[in-house]
Design a protein around this motif. Structure first.
Motif, PDB file in Angstrom:
ATOM      1  N   LEU A 190       0.814  -1.212   0.000  1.00 55.52           N
ATOM      2  CA  LEU A 190       0.000   0.000   0.000  1.00 55.52           C
ATOM      3  C   LEU A 190       0.851   1.267   0.000  1.00 55.52           C
ATOM      4  O   LEU A 190       1.758   1.419   0.831  1.00 55.52           O
ATOM      5  CB  LEU A 190      -0.917   0.037   1.227  1.00 55.52           C
ATOM      6  CG  LEU A 190      -2.202  -0.792   1.174  1.00 55.52           C
ATOM      7  CD1 LEU A 190      -1.894  -2.283   1.310  1.00 55.52           C
ATOM      8  CD2 LEU A 190      -3.162  -0.372   2.276  1.00 55.52           C
ATOM      9  N   GLU A 206      -0.070   5.609  -1.140  1.00 54.54           N
ATOM     10  CA  GLU A 206      -0.784   6.670  -1.851  1.00 54.54           C
ATOM     11  C   GLU A 206       0.252   7.728  -2.212  1.00 54.54           C
ATOM     12  O   GLU A 206       0.876   8.324  -1.328  1.00 54.54           O
ATOM     13  CB  GLU A 206      -1.869   7.257  -0.948  1.00 54.54           C
ATOM     14  CG  GLU A 206      -2.693   8.350  -1.598  1.00 54.54           C
ATOM     15  CD  GLU A 206      -3.749   8.865  -0.634  1.00 54.54           C
ATOM     16  OE1 GLU A 206      -4.933   8.562  -0.850  1.00 54.54           O
ATOM     17  OE2 GLU A 206      -3.379   9.550   0.353  1.00 54.54           O
ATOM     18  N   HIS A 228      -3.584  -0.093  -2.278  1.00 53.19           N
ATOM     19  CA  HIS A 228      -4.185   1.233  -2.149  1.00 53.19           C
ATOM     20  C   HIS A 228      -4.892   1.618  -3.437  1.00 53.19           C
ATOM     21  O   HIS A 228      -6.069   1.937  -3.436  1.00 53.19           O
ATOM     22  CB  HIS A 228      -3.144   2.297  -1.791  1.00 53.19           C
ATOM     23  CG  HIS A 228      -3.768   3.646  -1.595  1.00 53.19           C
ATOM     24  ND1 HIS A 228      -4.136   4.456  -2.654  1.00 53.19           N
ATOM     25  CD2 HIS A 228      -4.133   4.309  -0.466  1.00 53.19           C
ATOM     26  CE1 HIS A 228      -4.700   5.559  -2.184  1.00 53.19           C
ATOM     27  NE2 HIS A 228      -4.703   5.495  -0.858  1.00 53.19           N
ATOM     28  N   ASP A 245      -8.350   1.338  -1.714  1.00 51.79           N
ATOM     29  CA  ASP A 245      -8.750   2.578  -1.065  1.00 51.79           C
ATOM     30  C   ASP A 245      -9.749   3.336  -1.943  1.00 51.79           C
ATOM     31  O   ASP A 245      -9.670   3.297  -3.171  1.00 51.79           O
ATOM     32  CB  ASP A 245      -7.496   3.434  -0.836  1.00 51.79           C
ATOM     33  CG  ASP A 245      -7.697   4.561   0.148  1.00 51.79           C
ATOM     34  OD1 ASP A 245      -8.450   5.499  -0.176  1.00 51.79           O
ATOM     35  OD2 ASP A 245      -7.083   4.526   1.228  1.00 51.79           O
ATOM     36  N   HIS A 266      -9.582   6.281  -2.510  1.00 52.05           N
ATOM     37  CA  HIS A 266      -8.782   7.242  -3.269  1.00 52.05           C
ATOM     38  C   HIS A 266      -7.941   6.587  -4.362  1.00 52.05           C
ATOM     39  O   HIS A 266      -7.038   7.227  -4.913  1.00 52.05           O
ATOM     40  CB  HIS A 266      -7.864   8.021  -2.325  1.00 52.05           C
ATOM     41  CG  HIS A 266      -8.600   8.904  -1.379  1.00 52.05           C
ATOM     42  ND1 HIS A 266      -8.568   8.726  -0.012  1.00 52.05           N
ATOM     43  CD2 HIS A 266      -9.416   9.952  -1.602  1.00 52.05           C
ATOM     44  CE1 HIS A 266      -9.324   9.639   0.565  1.00 52.05           C
ATOM     45  NE2 HIS A 266      -9.850  10.393  -0.383  1.00 52.05           N
ATOM     46  N   PHE A 307     -13.150   0.872  -0.715  1.00 56.81           N
ATOM     47  CA  PHE A 307     -13.758   1.414   0.505  1.00 56.81           C
ATOM     48  C   PHE A 307     -15.010   2.210   0.136  1.00 56.81           C
ATOM     49  O   PHE A 307     -15.135   2.740  -0.966  1.00 56.81           O
ATOM     50  CB  PHE A 307     -12.814   2.397   1.219  1.00 56.81           C
ATOM     51  CG  PHE A 307     -11.479   1.875   1.623  1.00 56.81           C
ATOM     52  CD1 PHE A 307     -11.188   0.526   1.628  1.00 56.81           C
ATOM     53  CD2 PHE A 307     -10.485   2.766   2.022  1.00 56.81           C
ATOM     54  CE1 PHE A 307      -9.933   0.068   2.018  1.00 56.81           C
ATOM     55  CE2 PHE A 307      -9.235   2.326   2.409  1.00 56.81           C
ATOM     56  CZ  PHE A 307      -8.954   0.978   2.403  1.00 56.81           C
ATOM     57  N   TYR A 317     -15.048   7.653   4.031  1.00 54.51           N
ATOM     58  CA  TYR A 317     -13.919   8.571   4.196  1.00 54.51           C
ATOM     59  C   TYR A 317     -14.333   9.568   5.259  1.00 54.51           C
ATOM     60  O   TYR A 317     -15.208  10.390   4.991  1.00 54.51           O
ATOM     61  CB  TYR A 317     -13.613   9.263   2.878  1.00 54.51           C
ATOM     62  CG  TYR A 317     -12.418  10.207   2.909  1.00 54.51           C
ATOM     63  CD1 TYR A 317     -11.300   9.934   3.678  1.00 54.51           C
ATOM     64  CD2 TYR A 317     -12.412  11.368   2.141  1.00 54.51           C
ATOM     65  CE1 TYR A 317     -10.214  10.791   3.693  1.00 54.51           C
ATOM     66  CE2 TYR A 317     -11.327  12.230   2.143  1.00 54.51           C
ATOM     67  CZ  TYR A 317     -10.245  11.942   2.921  1.00 54.51           C
ATOM     68  OH  TYR A 317      -9.154  12.794   2.934  1.00 54.51           O
ATOM     69  N   HIS A 365     -11.779   6.490   6.530  1.00 55.27           N
ATOM     70  CA  HIS A 365     -11.813   5.086   6.145  1.00 55.27           C
ATOM     71  C   HIS A 365     -12.007   4.174   7.361  1.00 55.27           C
ATOM     72  O   HIS A 365     -11.075   3.507   7.805  1.00 55.27           O
ATOM     73  CB  HIS A 365     -10.521   4.701   5.432  1.00 55.27           C
ATOM     74  CG  HIS A 365     -10.220   5.504   4.218  1.00 55.27           C
ATOM     75  ND1 HIS A 365     -11.185   6.006   3.374  1.00 55.27           N
ATOM     76  CD2 HIS A 365      -9.034   5.887   3.673  1.00 55.27           C
ATOM     77  CE1 HIS A 365     -10.618   6.663   2.378  1.00 55.27           C
ATOM     78  NE2 HIS A 365      -9.316   6.612   2.536  1.00 55.27           N
ATOM     79  N   MET A 369     -12.024  -0.149   6.294  1.00 57.80           N
ATOM     80  CA  MET A 369     -10.926  -0.806   5.580  1.00 57.80           C
ATOM     81  C   MET A 369     -10.984  -2.322   5.763  1.00 57.80           C
ATOM     82  O   MET A 369     -10.885  -3.083   4.791  1.00 57.80           O
ATOM     83  CB  MET A 369      -9.583  -0.244   6.059  1.00 57.80           C
ATOM     84  CG  MET A 369      -9.373   1.202   5.658  1.00 57.80           C
ATOM     85  SD  MET A 369      -7.727   1.865   6.047  1.00 57.80           S
ATOM     86  CE  MET A 369      -7.873   2.161   7.806  1.00 57.80           C
ATOM     87  N   HIS A 405      -9.666  12.343   7.566  1.00 54.10           N
ATOM     88  CA  HIS A 405      -9.611  11.159   8.421  1.00 54.10           C
ATOM     89  C   HIS A 405      -9.786  11.485   9.904  1.00 54.10           C
ATOM     90  O   HIS A 405     -10.344  10.678  10.666  1.00 54.10           O
ATOM     91  CB  HIS A 405      -8.299  10.404   8.219  1.00 54.10           C
ATOM     92  CG  HIS A 405      -8.264   9.567   6.981  1.00 54.10           C
ATOM     93  ND1 HIS A 405      -9.331   8.813   6.570  1.00 54.10           N
ATOM     94  CD2 HIS A 405      -7.289   9.362   6.055  1.00 54.10           C
ATOM     95  CE1 HIS A 405      -9.030   8.182   5.446  1.00 54.10           C
ATOM     96  NE2 HIS A 405      -7.797   8.505   5.118  1.00 54.10           N
TER      97      HIS A 405
END
Length: 504
Positions: free
Chosen positions: A11, A13, A111, A145, A147, A164, A167, A169, A172, A452
């Motif tokens: 993962l 981002e 991700h 994710d 995103h 997912f 948000y 999240h 998960m 988050h």
């Protein structure tokens, strides 16, 4: 007969405009994720954690799978994943799958917005290698994710991509469970689902993607409600709008028992997002204006006013060390104010060397080369010291153990700053408490996060303001110097269209 399923995860981002790349040591340390683990430790460490791998393990145990754990690695968002880290982790995953023997399926926790130094579509390249390793007939499922910048290459290599729906999240692990459910169905049916893919024509600022508010809440209610009646899985991905490659942007992916149902579900979601475009925006404040407004509200408030320092969000590639909000708090003489986290290893070390109660003068933060930012020079009191170890029990981290490294609470006036050695997004109240700050007792909290933090702070907040101090993740993607987006992509809702001929 028990199904043999390989489990792995990788993962990251990637903000291609961020100042700092992800190295192998970042995956080993983990940041806001659990540290890199191999073999049986994937099951032992991942079982009860709010990550996709946790839900996959939970389903696998309930379904009686023979799970073959390979490797799981994640690093906090940043600039590109280094070539060495990407190739090392990918090679270990591929060699582990190849050595696993006959498999009935593969589940991989991803991700969806990873860009390596040499691979724009990090997950697409990884999934392609997994497919080449297991052959055309072994189903591959991925949890992803919200995103994720989902590409056609990812959809071609995997049999089902599951995203997912919240948000912050908080789902998960639930998403990993749903991905495992779909993999189990694929192994039972012995044939792939029909799938439909849509790419939306505009980027969405992450500050306005929260599924706790409209229009995102309504979109995801629709997404979830479309499953059933022959529609196996529906996902909408807002995308991560700070990745300069053609696959950046929102997408819809639907799977069903036939193409008509898959296409119809995708059409419904696509139209809902297009209809919501004008509403995917919000109000922001400049730093001092935001602090003045927070102080005004706090005079009669019974709970803290929370400010999102959104443009230095470490969950979007920021280094969590810009000083714009700290300057504004000090300049306005804010009372009972706290800011977290300021990631500055040198300042943390100086605080520990000086000792609790000492007065120290230093230049704090501001060392990532962000335009408009600079170190904050001042004299601070070292109020408390910590080794940085805590358990983040809020709904986002879900009980994850975090190691922030040597840390301190530094006070200037009546402003307290959480100073840490390692980076993790301020998304849990324990990330204040571990240095002696009780968040509910503050008048103003400044969180280096975009959304988050809401999972653990909404319930204690009088209100939430969004401020735009200098940072590497602008609220509006239109201010980023893109050169490689897909032609015709709008740079924000109802915004200008990307034209490669006139790009920066």
């Amino acid at each position: 007969m028990s199904k043999r399923v390989a489990l792995a995860g990788f993962l990251h981002e990637t903000n291609t405009f961020a100042p700092t790349k992800a190295r192998m040591e970042d995956f080993v340390q983990g940041g806001g994720y659990m540290p890199l683990v191999r073999g049986a430790a994937v099951l032992e460490r991942g079982r009860d954690i709010n990550l996709g791998i946790g839900g996959a393990v939970r389903f696998g145990e309930s379904a009686g799978w023979e799970m073959v754990p390979i490797l799981w690695a994640g690093a906090i968002p940043s600039a590109h994943v280094s070539r060495d880290a990407y190739e090392s982790i990918t090679a270990d995953i591929i060699s582990g799958i190849a050595a696993a023997g006959p498999l009935d399926g593969v589940l991989i926790d991803l991700h969806g917005a990873m860009v390596a130094e040499h691979e724009d579509d990090g997950e697409g390249a990884l999934l392609r290698r997994v497919r080449e390793t297991v052959g055309p007939d072994v189903p591959i499922a991925a949890s992803l994710d919200l995103h994720g910048n989902i590409t056609e290459a990812m959809g071609e290599a995997a049999d089902v991509l599951v995203g997912f729906r919240t948000y912050p999240h908080v789902d998960m692990a639930d998403t990993g469970y749903r991905a495992a459910t779909q993999l189990d169905a694929l192994m039972a049916r012995g044939a792939p689902f029909a799938k439909a893919f849509r790419r939306l024509p505009f980027l969405v600022p992450i500050a306005w993607q929260s599924t706790r508010a409209e229009p995102a809440k309504g979109i995801y209610d629709l997404v979830a409600g479309l499953e059933g009646g022959g529609v196996a899985s529906t996902s909408f991905f807002f995308g991560f709008p700070a990745a300069d490659f053609p696959g950046c942007g929102p997408t819809v992916v639907c799977y069903a028992d036939g193409p008509t149902r898959a296409e119809a579900a995708a059409d419904r979601i696509e139209q809902a997002v297009l209809d919501a475009e004008p509403a995917l925006a919000g109000e922001t404040f400049e730093p001092e204006a935001g602090v003045i407004e927070a102080m005004r509200i706090a005079r009669t408030a019974t709970k803290p006013v929370v400010i999102a320092d959104t443009q230095d969000n470490p969950g979007a590639g920021g280094d969590s060390n810009t000083t714009g909000m700290l300057r504004a708090l000090v300049a306005q003489n804010a009372q009972r104010a706290a800011l977290g986290n300021m990631v500055d290893p040198r300042a943390a070390a100086a605080a520990h060397a000086a000792g609790q109660g000492a007065e120290i003068t230093l230049a704090l933060g501001g060392f990532s080369g962000i335009a408009g930012d600079a170190p904050f020079e001042g004299s601070f009191t070292v109020e408390t010291l910590s080794d940085g170890k805590l358990v983040a029990n809020g709904p986002f981290y879900g009980g994850a153990p975090l190691d922030m490294g040597p840390s301190a609470c530094l006070r200037i006036g009546d402003v307290r700053v959480v100073v840490t050695t390692h980076k993790a997004q301020m998304a849990d109240r324990e990330m204040y408490r571990f240095v002696g700050i009780e968040p509910e007792a503050q008048a103003i909290l400044v969180n280096k996060s975009s959304v988050h933090f809401r999972a653990d702070f909404d319930g204690i907040a009088e209100t939430i303001l969004t401020c735009t101090a200098p940072g590497p993740m602008p609220v509006s993607p239109a201010s980023l110097p893109f050169t490689n987006l897909a032609p015709g992509m709008r740079l924000e809702p109802l915004g200008p269209v990307f034209d490669p001929k006139t790009a920066a």
